[in-house]
Motif scaffolding. Sequence first.
Motif, PDB file in Angstrom:
ATOM      1  N   LEU A 361      -4.159 -14.060   7.767  1.00  0.00           N
ATOM      2  CA  LEU A 361      -4.636 -13.337   6.604  1.00  0.00           C
ATOM      3  C   LEU A 361      -5.876 -12.518   6.966  1.00  0.00           C
ATOM      4  O   LEU A 361      -6.813 -13.033   7.586  1.00  0.00           O
ATOM      5  CB  LEU A 361      -4.979 -14.312   5.476  1.00  0.00           C
ATOM      6  N   ARG A 362      -5.897 -11.250   6.572  1.00  0.00           N
ATOM      7  CA  ARG A 362      -7.054 -10.398   6.774  1.00  0.00           C
ATOM      8  C   ARG A 362      -7.063  -9.307   5.709  1.00  0.00           C
ATOM      9  O   ARG A 362      -6.021  -8.937   5.176  1.00  0.00           O
ATOM     10  CB  ARG A 362      -7.040  -9.773   8.182  1.00  0.00           C
ATOM     11  N   PHE A 363      -8.265  -8.811   5.398  1.00  0.00           N
ATOM     12  CA  PHE A 363      -8.345  -7.699   4.457  1.00  0.00           C
ATOM     13  C   PHE A 363      -9.499  -6.784   4.832  1.00  0.00           C
ATOM     14  O   PHE A 363     -10.405  -7.144   5.586  1.00  0.00           O
ATOM     15  CB  PHE A 363      -8.469  -8.186   3.007  1.00  0.00           C
ATOM     16  N   SER A 384      -7.228  -2.793   1.683  1.00  0.00           N
ATOM     17  CA  SER A 384      -6.029  -3.123   2.462  1.00  0.00           C
ATOM     18  C   SER A 384      -6.015  -4.619   2.736  1.00  0.00           C
ATOM     19  O   SER A 384      -7.055  -5.211   3.057  1.00  0.00           O
ATOM     20  CB  SER A 384      -6.017  -2.362   3.799  1.00  0.00           C
ATOM     21  N   GLY A 385      -4.852  -5.206   2.604  1.00  0.00           N
ATOM     22  CA  GLY A 385      -4.688  -6.619   2.906  1.00  0.00           C
ATOM     23  C   GLY A 385      -3.441  -6.859   3.716  1.00  0.00           C
ATOM     24  O   GLY A 385      -2.411  -6.199   3.501  1.00  0.00           O
ATOM     25  N   ASN A 386      -3.517  -7.766   4.666  1.00  0.00           N
ATOM     26  CA  ASN A 386      -2.380  -8.077   5.529  1.00  0.00           C
ATOM     27  C   ASN A 386      -2.221  -9.586   5.598  1.00  0.00           C
ATOM     28  O   ASN A 386      -3.174 -10.308   5.935  1.00  0.00           O
ATOM     29  CB  ASN A 386      -2.613  -7.494   6.928  1.00  0.00           C
ATOM     30  N   TRP A 387      -1.011 -10.074   5.297  1.00  0.00           N
ATOM     31  CA  TRP A 387      -0.773 -11.521   5.215  1.00  0.00           C
ATOM     32  C   TRP A 387       0.540 -11.864   5.908  1.00  0.00           C
ATOM     33  O   TRP A 387       1.593 -11.372   5.526  1.00  0.00           O
ATOM     34  CB  TRP A 387      -0.725 -11.948   3.754  1.00  0.00           C
ATOM     35  N   LEU A 395       3.372  -9.296   4.727  1.00  0.00           N
ATOM     36  CA  LEU A 395       3.107  -8.496   3.534  1.00  0.00           C
ATOM     37  C   LEU A 395       1.828  -7.712   3.740  1.00  0.00           C
ATOM     38  O   LEU A 395       0.802  -8.267   4.148  1.00  0.00           O
ATOM     39  CB  LEU A 395       2.982  -9.397   2.301  1.00  0.00           C
ATOM     40  N   ASN A 396       1.877  -6.416   3.433  1.00  0.00           N
ATOM     41  CA  ASN A 396       0.717  -5.548   3.593  1.00  0.00           C
ATOM     42  C   ASN A 396       0.536  -4.715   2.335  1.00  0.00           C
ATOM     43  O   ASN A 396       1.467  -4.047   1.890  1.00  0.00           O
ATOM     44  CB  ASN A 396       0.906  -4.636   4.815  1.00  0.00           C
ATOM     45  N   LEU A 397      -0.673  -4.748   1.741  1.00  0.00           N
ATOM     46  CA  LEU A 397      -0.975  -3.996   0.530  1.00  0.00           C
ATOM     47  C   LEU A 397      -2.057  -2.975   0.828  1.00  0.00           C
ATOM     48  O   LEU A 397      -3.035  -3.279   1.533  1.00  0.00           O
ATOM     49  CB  LEU A 397      -1.462  -4.931  -0.588  1.00  0.00           C
ATOM     50  N   ASN A 398      -1.908  -1.765   0.268  1.00  0.00           N
ATOM     51  CA  ASN A 398      -2.917  -0.722   0.433  1.00  0.00           C
ATOM     52  C   ASN A 398      -3.092   0.035  -0.878  1.00  0.00           C
ATOM     53  O   ASN A 398      -2.101   0.433  -1.511  1.00  0.00           O
ATOM     54  CB  ASN A 398      -2.509   0.274   1.524  1.00  0.00           C
ATOM     55  N   ALA A 399      -4.343   0.225  -1.283  1.00  0.00           N
ATOM     56  CA  ALA A 399      -4.657   1.027  -2.455  1.00  0.00           C
ATOM     57  C   ALA A 399      -5.849   1.917  -2.104  1.00  0.00           C
ATOM     58  O   ALA A 399      -6.768   1.481  -1.402  1.00  0.00           O
ATOM     59  CB  ALA A 399      -4.982   0.152  -3.659  1.00  0.00           C
ATOM     60  N   ASP A 430       0.586   1.410  -1.915  1.00  0.00           N
ATOM     61  CA  ASP A 430       1.839   1.099  -1.227  1.00  0.00           C
ATOM     62  C   ASP A 430       1.843  -0.371  -0.826  1.00  0.00           C
ATOM     63  O   ASP A 430       0.797  -1.020  -0.745  1.00  0.00           O
ATOM     64  CB  ASP A 430       2.109   2.027  -0.042  1.00  0.00           C
ATOM     65  N   MET A 431       3.044  -0.873  -0.583  1.00  0.00           N
ATOM     66  CA  MET A 431       3.228  -2.290  -0.258  1.00  0.00           C
ATOM     67  C   MET A 431       4.298  -2.406   0.828  1.00  0.00           C
ATOM     68  O   MET A 431       5.486  -2.210   0.573  1.00  0.00           O
ATOM     69  CB  MET A 431       3.638  -3.095  -1.491  1.00  0.00           C
ATOM     70  N   LYS A 432       3.864  -2.711   2.039  1.00  0.00           N
ATOM     71  CA  LYS A 432       4.806  -2.844   3.152  1.00  0.00           C
ATOM     72  C   LYS A 432       5.297  -4.280   3.245  1.00  0.00           C
ATOM     73  O   LYS A 432       4.508  -5.223   3.286  1.00  0.00           O
ATOM     74  CB  LYS A 432       4.151  -2.434   4.467  1.00  0.00           C
ATOM     75  N   ASN A 433       6.615  -4.434   3.295  1.00  0.00           N
ATOM     76  CA  ASN A 433       7.246  -5.738   3.500  1.00  0.00           C
ATOM     77  C   ASN A 433       7.972  -5.695   4.834  1.00  0.00           C
ATOM     78  O   ASN A 433       8.894  -4.895   5.017  1.00  0.00           O
ATOM     79  CB  ASN A 433       8.252  -6.030   2.379  1.00  0.00           C
ATOM     80  N   GLN A 434       7.560  -6.543   5.768  1.00  0.00           N
ATOM     81  CA  GLN A 434       8.169  -6.537   7.095  1.00  0.00           C
ATOM     82  C   GLN A 434       8.881  -7.862   7.339  1.00  0.00           C
ATOM     83  O   GLN A 434       8.287  -8.934   7.229  1.00  0.00           O
ATOM     84  CB  GLN A 434       7.113  -6.318   8.175  1.00  0.00           C
ATOM     85  N   PHE A 435      10.162  -7.747   7.680  1.00  0.00           N
ATOM     86  CA  PHE A 435      10.991  -8.918   7.970  1.00  0.00           C
ATOM     87  C   PHE A 435      11.369  -8.881   9.454  1.00  0.00           C
ATOM     88  O   PHE A 435      11.816  -7.844   9.947  1.00  0.00           O
ATOM     89  CB  PHE A 435      12.256  -8.910   7.112  1.00  0.00           C
TER      90      PHE A 435
END
Length: 609
Positions: A361-363, A384-387, A395-399, A430-435
């Motif tokens: 977890l990081r932001f 920005s957050g990366n989990w 999961l990555n969030l950016n605003a 935006d919200m990046k979802n990586q599988f």
Amino acid sequence: MDIKKSLVLLFSSYGCFLFGQETAIDTVYVFDNQMSKVKLFHKVNTLRPEDMQKNSTNLSELLRFQSQVYIKENGRGAVSSPSFRGMTAQQTAFVWNGININSQFLGQADVNNIPALGYDRLEVKSGSVGVVYGSGAIGGTVHLNNSLAFNKGLQASLFSEAASFGTYNNLVKASFSDRKFSFKLSGNYSVSENDYAVEESRNYINRNGEYANTNLNFAAAYKITPHHQVSWISEFFNGTQHFPVFFDSQTKTKYETQNVRSLLVWDWNTSKLNNVFRAAYTEENFQYFDNISHPKSSGGTGKNYILKNDFNYFLNPKWNLNIIGEFQVNKGEGYMSGIKNVSRDVGSLAGLLRYFATGDLRFEAGIKKDFVEGYRTPILLSFSGNWNVATWYNLNLNAAKNFRYPSYNDLYWQPGGNIGLKPEAAYQFDMKNQFTIAGVKLMLTPYYIRTKDMITWLPSSMGYYSPVNTSKVRSYGLESQLEYEKKYGRHLLRANLGYSYTKSVNLETDKQMRYVPLHKFFGNIDYRYSFLKVYVQGTFNGLTYTDSEEKRSEAIQPYFVMNTGISGTFLKNYTIGGKVNNIFNEIYETMAYYPLPKRNYSVYLNINF
């Protein structure tokens, strides 16, 4: 190896800082130190020199086939502009080694007046990073990066290509480095008669389409002490574009440009502190000839003086504070445009706070205030957050809030300039979802952008066009990307496939924005066995409206274009290859009335010394 690079390696690997640990490898110095941090919170597509050589004709072709950017090109090699996520070319920032190089006159970059070869990495980022890269970085950014290696000795390479339509591309590189000093020099020359024909599209012939580009890069770095390093990089570009005409009876025109970019950097590194001070000078010169046999009819010169300081302090392994201060003096003078000796002072102060709770977890939170002479500017914010939610899901969030101030042409062009314009403002998420499953990476990124006070040139009551803050635009959609790489013995398979859906609507008319396709697909598949390499690549573009009323009769029809190439490496240092572009002879346009070439060919030789 200097401590900053050790930290970046650990930063990238574990998501945290571990002090006092270094890796015994040769240092690679990257001029844009912020990119390593951006990659921790944003998806960035990185293209290496071998990727660039697949589409060596020009940067437009390279971005069209290997990124999600939509490129609008007035014929092969002519005026070209990009669009990210339904935004305009002015809302796309081109960044050269950490310095924004968009024209002060146009507010954008002509893609075909930027060389496709000569950089060590080309990186493409969708979405805003305006807190770091400044005005205009709303839809996305394209990064043109060079690097220097130490302890590599003497190296050199030659790339030479001959292609259809009298096209020749040549690139030569040479470098030398030891433990404390690194030096690199490269030169690129591209020229083309560019006289292709597309009989099926109104008997089109690319008359007066020739172009020639020359580019020279120089870079050097010296380690003064274990904690201090100075470096310098300069680029010189000279280009000539002849603009296509539809009939032999039309007057032929052309455009010439000369660009200079120079950057001096001082790095100061300790175990907890990293400070990068930059002094840069960029210059753009351009001349338009409304008759190629007459003197120039218009033109301009822009000069930018830039001071920038990037301060990083590592409070502890979990907290990092980054403060960026910048000051610019932008000067411009036009010829036959009404722009006379204009000057603008621009400053900014930004702060970013990064936290690393664990390796999962990081932001990052950012705030920035710009100071633009003559304007009230908004406070910009970003988060920005990366989990790593699970071993198979990230999961990555950016605003972000961003803006763009008017260009010199918007303000001062005569007739039509409007000194009462307000800056554009944009909000996005935006919200990046990586599988990741069985070596396959699938990324799904929904996004939303809301822009107000968009600057648009419209007909005035006086009979000429003038810019106004008229449009509110809502852009939303989905970017998806699939990556796969598998190595088995002497076999290597690599695939990179992307699809984007873009709905970009002018809220005043409730119509799709011009030159924004609803659907775009691109894909590259590479296979290597021992000394042999084969690749195929393709791009699909959906229906694209060319007017503001969504007239299907005026729209660019969907198209699919595929290329392929093969190469073999002999005696370790000699590579011979060939390419076939537009295998299926597709008839297609990216700009109305300017079709691009049908099937065409090239052969090349690459030698490493």
